[in-house]
Design a protein around this motif. Sequence first.
Motif, PDB file in Angstrom:
ATOM      1  N   ASP A 271      80.563-113.946  -3.877  1.00 32.66           N
ATOM      2  CA  ASP A 271      79.277-113.306  -4.164  1.00 32.66           C
ATOM      3  C   ASP A 271      79.200-111.902  -3.563  1.00 32.66           C
ATOM      4  N   ASP A 272      79.858-111.707  -2.408  1.00 34.64           N
ATOM      5  CA  ASP A 272      79.775-110.424  -1.706  1.00 34.64           C
ATOM      6  C   ASP A 272      80.277-109.259  -2.556  1.00 34.64           C
ATOM      7  N   GLY A 273      81.255-109.538  -3.442  1.00 30.91           N
ATOM      8  CA  GLY A 273      81.850-108.442  -4.203  1.00 30.91           C
ATOM      9  C   GLY A 273      81.421-108.372  -5.652  1.00 30.91           C
ATOM     10  N   LEU A 274      80.411-109.145  -6.026  1.00 30.23           N
ATOM     11  CA  LEU A 274      80.014-109.246  -7.433  1.00 30.23           C
ATOM     12  C   LEU A 274      79.642-107.909  -8.071  1.00 30.23           C
ATOM     13  N   SER A 275      79.036-107.020  -7.302  1.00 29.51           N
ATOM     14  CA  SER A 275      78.565-105.755  -7.882  1.00 29.51           C
ATOM     15  C   SER A 275      79.636-104.673  -7.913  1.00 29.51           C
ATOM     16  N   ARG A 276      80.804-104.950  -7.396  1.00 31.78           N
ATOM     17  CA  ARG A 276      81.861-103.933  -7.335  1.00 31.78           C
ATOM     18  C   ARG A 276      82.342-103.596  -8.749  1.00 31.78           C
ATOM     19  N   ALA A 278      84.966-102.256 -10.169  1.00 31.35           N
ATOM     20  CA  ALA A 278      86.329-102.620 -10.562  1.00 31.35           C
ATOM     21  C   ALA A 278      86.439-104.112 -10.833  1.00 31.35           C
ATOM     22  N   LEU A 279      85.727-104.911 -10.052  1.00 25.11           N
ATOM     23  CA  LEU A 279      85.743-106.355 -10.258  1.00 25.11           C
ATOM     24  C   LEU A 279      84.945-106.730 -11.510  1.00 25.11           C
ATOM     25  N   THR A 282      87.180-106.030 -14.400  1.00 17.97           N
ATOM     26  CA  THR A 282      88.255-107.023 -14.497  1.00 17.97           C
ATOM     27  C   THR A 282      87.751-108.313 -15.114  1.00 17.97           C
ATOM     28  N   ARG A 283      86.584-108.755 -14.699  1.00 21.63           N
ATOM     29  CA  ARG A 283      86.024-109.983 -15.273  1.00 21.63           C
ATOM     30  C   ARG A 283      85.734-109.799 -16.768  1.00 21.63           C
ATOM     31  N   ALA A 284      85.246-108.624 -17.139  1.00 21.78           N
ATOM     32  CA  ALA A 284      84.982-108.349 -18.559  1.00 21.78           C
ATOM     33  C   ALA A 284      86.277-108.350 -19.363  1.00 21.78           C
TER      34      ALA A 284
END
Length: 294
Positions: A271-276, A278-279, A282-284
């Motif tokens: 959850d801590d990195g959800l708004s990053r 680059a991440l 990557t998920r998209a």
Amino acid sequence: MLDLHRLRLLREFRRRGTIAAVAQALSYSPSTVSHQLGELQVEAGVRLLERDGRRLRLTEAGHVLARHAEVLLARLEQAEAEMAAAAGAVAGVVRVAAFQTAAVHLVAPALAALARDHPGVRGEITELESDQALDALLRRETDLAICDDHDGRPRRELRGLTFEDLYAERVRLVVPRGHPARELADVAGATWAGGHRGTSHERLVREVCLAKGGFQPDLRHRATDLLVLLALVGAGQAVTLLPDLAGPERESSVDVLDIGVGRRIFTVVRDDGLSRPALVATRAALRTAAARFT
């Protein structure tokens, strides 16, 4: 002022239990880890480690600081993600851990799309079993884990993580061409090929055979590579279970039977990195890669 890098080492020591294990996991020498933890002890002004026979263990103060280190490092990751989001820069390293077929069919095309659309993102992939990938995510050794589970197996939901379904497929019974089997129970006495002991594929074979067929399979042949399992079946030496993503129907020397078993593939991130950004990208890209199979 406590050094964050040394706090990471303390957190890893709490998780792994030995200097050698921390050194191996983080690619340091044991002497470097030991020296850095000694420096942290000086910074803290209290004893963090003590001897227990031939091994070191955390003191009560060490346990307290390690717990706080976990919180501090999580907040640091959240702050970095929010700063990156505020800057709008889609850049940085994204580490992905995935099992074999997901790495081949989902992660590889997703990384190609990222390289084209977001050249500032450096994607790094490590092949790991689902449980290993999830553990690596919890240890902050990877940023995104791709995992799977099959029908009837409860998902390992954990606090502080976000799960997102990526792809659903069928798991098939694969038998040599012309084999008379029509359902799972028909191969109760057959020789089976499966994953190594403790792997998700071995667990899949054992759990499905017991739940759907009412028998324990004779797992005689073991391999990590699903193509090896497929080759054994094609040579008439075994039967196995394979997911659609492995493409067993493309092999002319086997027959593929639907036995009513499904598999879900999903991503997991902290959850801590959800708004990053680059991440997020990557998920998209992984969703786009998975959409080709739906």
